[in-house]
Scaffold this active site. Structure first.
Site, PDB file in Angstrom:
ATOM      1  N   PRO A  17     123.419 -21.223  14.907  1.00 20.53           N
ATOM      2  CA  PRO A  17     124.638 -20.488  14.551  1.00 20.53           C
ATOM      3  C   PRO A  17     124.571 -19.082  15.111  1.00 20.53           C
ATOM      4  O   PRO A  17     123.582 -18.375  14.901  1.00 20.53           O
ATOM      5  CB  PRO A  17     124.592 -20.481  13.017  1.00 20.53           C
ATOM      6  CG  PRO A  17     123.137 -20.571  12.682  1.00 20.53           C
ATOM      7  CD  PRO A  17     122.521 -21.419  13.758  1.00 20.53           C
ATOM      8  N   GLU A  19     127.025 -15.585  15.546  1.00 19.64           N
ATOM      9  CA  GLU A  19     128.269 -14.919  15.209  1.00 19.64           C
ATOM     10  C   GLU A  19     129.075 -14.582  16.461  1.00 19.64           C
ATOM     11  O   GLU A  19     128.534 -14.068  17.446  1.00 19.64           O
ATOM     12  CB  GLU A  19     127.980 -13.646  14.410  1.00 19.64           C
ATOM     13  CG  GLU A  19     129.170 -12.772  14.110  1.00 19.64           C
ATOM     14  CD  GLU A  19     130.184 -13.448  13.182  1.00 19.64           C
ATOM     15  OE1 GLU A  19     131.227 -12.822  12.922  1.00 19.64           O
ATOM     16  OE2 GLU A  19     129.937 -14.584  12.717  1.00 19.64           O
ATOM     17  N   CYS A 103     119.801 -13.380   8.553  1.00 23.70           N
ATOM     18  CA  CYS A 103     120.522 -12.455   9.432  1.00 23.70           C
ATOM     19  C   CYS A 103     120.126 -11.016   9.128  1.00 23.70           C
ATOM     20  O   CYS A 103     120.199 -10.564   7.976  1.00 23.70           O
ATOM     21  CB  CYS A 103     122.029 -12.632   9.260  1.00 23.70           C
ATOM     22  SG  CYS A 103     122.982 -11.535  10.348  1.00 23.70           S
ATOM     23  N   LYS A 140     118.400 -21.393   6.704  1.00 25.13           N
ATOM     24  CA  LYS A 140     117.829 -20.762   7.895  1.00 25.13           C
ATOM     25  C   LYS A 140     117.369 -19.364   7.498  1.00 25.13           C
ATOM     26  O   LYS A 140     118.140 -18.588   6.930  1.00 25.13           O
ATOM     27  CB  LYS A 140     118.851 -20.668   9.034  1.00 25.13           C
ATOM     28  CG  LYS A 140     118.280 -20.066  10.320  1.00 25.13           C
ATOM     29  CD  LYS A 140     119.304 -20.132  11.454  1.00 25.13           C
ATOM     30  CE  LYS A 140     118.690 -19.652  12.768  1.00 25.13           C
ATOM     31  NZ  LYS A 140     118.447 -18.197  12.793  1.00 25.13           N
ATOM     32  N   ASN A 205     112.717 -21.858  15.297  1.00 27.26           N
ATOM     33  CA  ASN A 205     113.681 -21.143  16.128  1.00 27.26           C
ATOM     34  C   ASN A 205     113.030 -19.854  16.611  1.00 27.26           C
ATOM     35  O   ASN A 205     112.231 -19.255  15.903  1.00 27.26           O
ATOM     36  CB  ASN A 205     114.941 -20.858  15.288  1.00 27.26           C
ATOM     37  CG  ASN A 205     115.942 -19.948  15.978  1.00 27.26           C
ATOM     38  OD1 ASN A 205     116.345 -18.932  15.425  1.00 27.26           O
ATOM     39  ND2 ASN A 205     116.361 -20.303  17.160  1.00 27.26           N
ATOM     40  N   GLY A 206     113.381 -19.457  17.836  1.00 27.34           N
ATOM     41  CA  GLY A 206     112.855 -18.212  18.381  1.00 27.34           C
ATOM     42  C   GLY A 206     112.221 -18.382  19.740  1.00 27.34           C
ATOM     43  O   GLY A 206     111.184 -19.052  19.852  1.00 27.34           O
ATOM     44  N   ASP A 207     112.839 -17.830  20.789  1.00 29.39           N
ATOM     45  CA  ASP A 207     112.295 -17.831  22.157  1.00 29.39           C
ATOM     46  C   ASP A 207     112.207 -19.219  22.794  1.00 29.39           C
ATOM     47  O   ASP A 207     111.504 -19.393  23.791  1.00 29.39           O
ATOM     48  CB  ASP A 207     110.900 -17.194  22.194  1.00 29.39           C
ATOM     49  CG  ASP A 207     110.929 -15.717  21.849  1.00 29.39           C
ATOM     50  OD1 ASP A 207     112.018 -15.121  21.894  1.00 29.39           O
ATOM     51  OD2 ASP A 207     109.853 -15.166  21.533  1.00 29.39           O
ATOM     52  N   GLY A 230     118.999 -20.862  20.345  1.00 34.90           N
ATOM     53  CA  GLY A 230     120.091 -19.915  20.234  1.00 34.90           C
ATOM     54  C   GLY A 230     120.343 -19.205  21.546  1.00 34.90           C
ATOM     55  O   GLY A 230     121.127 -19.644  22.369  1.00 34.90           O
ATOM     56  N   ARG A 231     119.628 -18.097  21.761  1.00 35.63           N
ATOM     57  CA  ARG A 231     119.864 -17.299  22.972  1.00 35.63           C
ATOM     58  C   ARG A 231     119.563 -18.056  24.256  1.00 35.63           C
ATOM     59  O   ARG A 231     120.069 -17.691  25.323  1.00 35.63           O
ATOM     60  CB  ARG A 231     119.015 -16.023  22.911  1.00 35.63           C
ATOM     61  CG  ARG A 231     119.465 -15.034  21.837  1.00 35.63           C
ATOM     62  CD  ARG A 231     118.621 -13.775  21.879  1.00 35.63           C
ATOM     63  NE  ARG A 231     117.206 -14.061  21.710  1.00 35.63           N
ATOM     64  CZ  ARG A 231     116.219 -13.263  22.089  1.00 35.63           C
ATOM     65  NH1 ARG A 231     116.504 -12.125  22.676  1.00 35.63           N
ATOM     66  NH2 ARG A 231     114.966 -13.582  21.878  1.00 35.63           N
TER      67      ARG A 231
END
Length: 351
Positions: A17, A19, A103, A140, A205-207, A230-231
Site C-alpha cells: 500500500p 499513499e 506509517c 503491516k 517488506n523493505g528493499d 513497494g518502491r
C-alpha cells in the site's frame, strides 16, 4: 477463520500500500505489467470516514470486480471508528482488512500508524474492533518506533492477536528508509512467530527489488510466507514477473520477471511451474514501457471523474516509464511541462 490467505502460493507476493500511488488506476497498471498475488489499497482513515463520509477518503476505496484478492488498508486509533469503518469495507466487498501500524508520516502518527507501536493496548483494541466485520484481519508494521531491539516485544504483542498475516517493514519508524532493511533479523522473527502464532503468515517488506530477489529471500529463510514490494515497482513496473531479463541501472544488475503461455496468458500456478528459470529476452524495452504508460494514461482519463485527482498527480509516475533508454532524461523533463494527458501522448508517441 479460513480465507484467501490460506490458498495463496508460497511465497506469495503483495503490492505494498502506497499513499497517492496504489489507487484503482495504478493497481490495474501493475496488473497489466505483471500481477502480484495480493493487492493492497492506499490507506484510509477510519475516523475521517466516520465523521465526514466518503469525501474524507477521496476515492481510496474505489475498486473493480477484477481485483481479487484486494485488501483494504485502514488506520486510526479509535476502536469504535475502526469497527464502523471495517464494517463499511466489508459491505463494499473487500477480501480482507489490513491495519496500518507502521506509517511514519506526521499526519498518520497523530492518531495511528507507527504511533501504535508505543500504544500496544490501543493497537490490540483496534485489531479486535476490525475483526467484528468478519473479514480476515492483518497488520503491516515496523520493527519498532525508535530502536531496533523493540521488535521482540512489539511483534510478540501483535502475533498474540491471531492475525491472518503480519507484514513487517524491516526498519524502525525513526529509520524511515534511510538505512538498509534489517534482513539479519528475519530468522529470529520467524522463530518468534513459530513460538507464539504458527498459524499466522509472515510477510517481509523493505528493499526488495523484484520477484527473483523475493524468492531468494524466501529460499534463504525457511518459514517465511510472503514478500511485499513497494518502491521496487518504481524502478521496475514489471517487478512481479518471474522470468524476464531487462537491463536495470539502479541496482547494477539484471532483474527478472513472468512466464507466459503461447496464447499470452500469465503463468500463475507457480507450485507446478518448472524450477529451472527461463529467461525471455527483451526485444524493445522502451516500447514496452511506453505502451504501459499509454495504458496508465487511458485509465487515468477513465477514472478521473470518479477520483477527481488533478493532472499534476500523474507526473510522479513518469519516472517509472521514462527510464533506461537513450533520451529518457530529456523526454522526462519535457513531460513535466505538459498540462494534460493528450499532450503526454503526443510527446511519448513522437519519440
Amino acid at each position: 477463520m479460513t480465507s484467501f490467505w490460506d490458498n495463496l502460493p508460497q511465497p506469495f507476493f503483495i503490492l505494498a500500500p502506497m499513499e497517492a500511488v496504489t489507487d484503482v488506476v495504478f493497481r490495474h497498471v501493475v496488473k497489466k505489467a505483471a500481477a502480484p498475488d495480493v493487492f493492497f489499497t492506499e490507506f484510509s482513515n477510519a475516523t475521517g470516514w466516520v465523521y465526514a463520509g466518503d469525501r474524507a477518503i477521496a476515492g481510496r476505496l474505489v475498486k473493480t470486480d477484477d481485483e481479487h484478492p484486494l485488501v483494504v488498508q485502514i488506520w486510526g486509533g479509535e476502536p469504535g471508528d475502526m469497527e464502523q469503518f471495517a464494517a463499511h469495507c466489508a459491505k463494499l466487498g473487500f477480501d480482507g482488512i489490513d491495519i496500518n501500524m507502521g506509517c511514519p508520516a506526521k499526519s498518520a502518527i497523530k492518531s495511528g500508524g507507527a504511533a501504535l507501536i508505543r500504544q500496544p493496548d490501543v493497537a490490540v483494541a483496534a485489531i479486535t474492533a476490525a475483526k467484528t466485520a468478519g473479514l480476515p484481519v492483518s497488520v503491516k508494521t515496523r520493527l519498532g518506533y525508535t530502536y531496533v531491539d523493540e521488535w521482540r516485544e512489539w511483534l510478540g504483542t501483535l502475533l498474540a492477536q491471531d492475525l491472518a498475516n503480519l507484514t513487517i517493514h524491516l526498519r524502525t519508524k525513526k529509520e524511515m528508509s534511510k538505512v538498509p532493511a534489517h534482513y539479519e533479523l528475519i530468522d529470529n522473527i520467524i522463530k518468534l512467530r513459530d513460538e507464539i502464532a504458527p498459524q499466522t503468515l509472515l510477510t517481509i517488506n523493505g528493499d526488495i527489488r523484484n520477484r527473483v530477489h523475493g524468492e531468494e529471500l524466501f529460499a534463504a529463510h525457511p518459514g517465511l510466507n510472503g514478500i511485499m514490494i513497494g518502491r521496487g515497482v518504481f524502478s521496475d513496473p514489471f517487478c512481479f514477473r518471474a522470468s524476464r531479463v531487462v537491463p536495470q541501472k539502479k541496482f547494477g544488475q539484471l532483474y527478472v520477471g513472468p512466464e507466459f503461455f503461447s496464447d499470452g496468458t500469465r503463468e500463475t500456478n507457480r507450485k507446478s511451474a518448472p524450477t529451472e528459470e527461463t529467461k525471455i529476452p527483451v526485444v524493445d524495452h522502451k516500447q514496452e514501457l511506453i505502451k504501459l504508460l499509454n495504458y496508465h494514461l487511458d485509465l487515468f482519463d477513465r477514472y478521473q471523474p470518479t477520483l477527481d485527482r488533478p493532472f499534476e498527480t500523474l507526473k510522479r509516475f513518469f519516472k517509472i516509464y521514462i527510464r533506461d533508454f537513450d533520451g529518457a532524461k530529456e523526454l522526462r523533463e519535457q513531460l513535466m511541462n505538459t498540462k494534460n494527458t493528450d499532450e503526454v501522448r503526443q510527446l511519448i508517441n513522437s519519440n
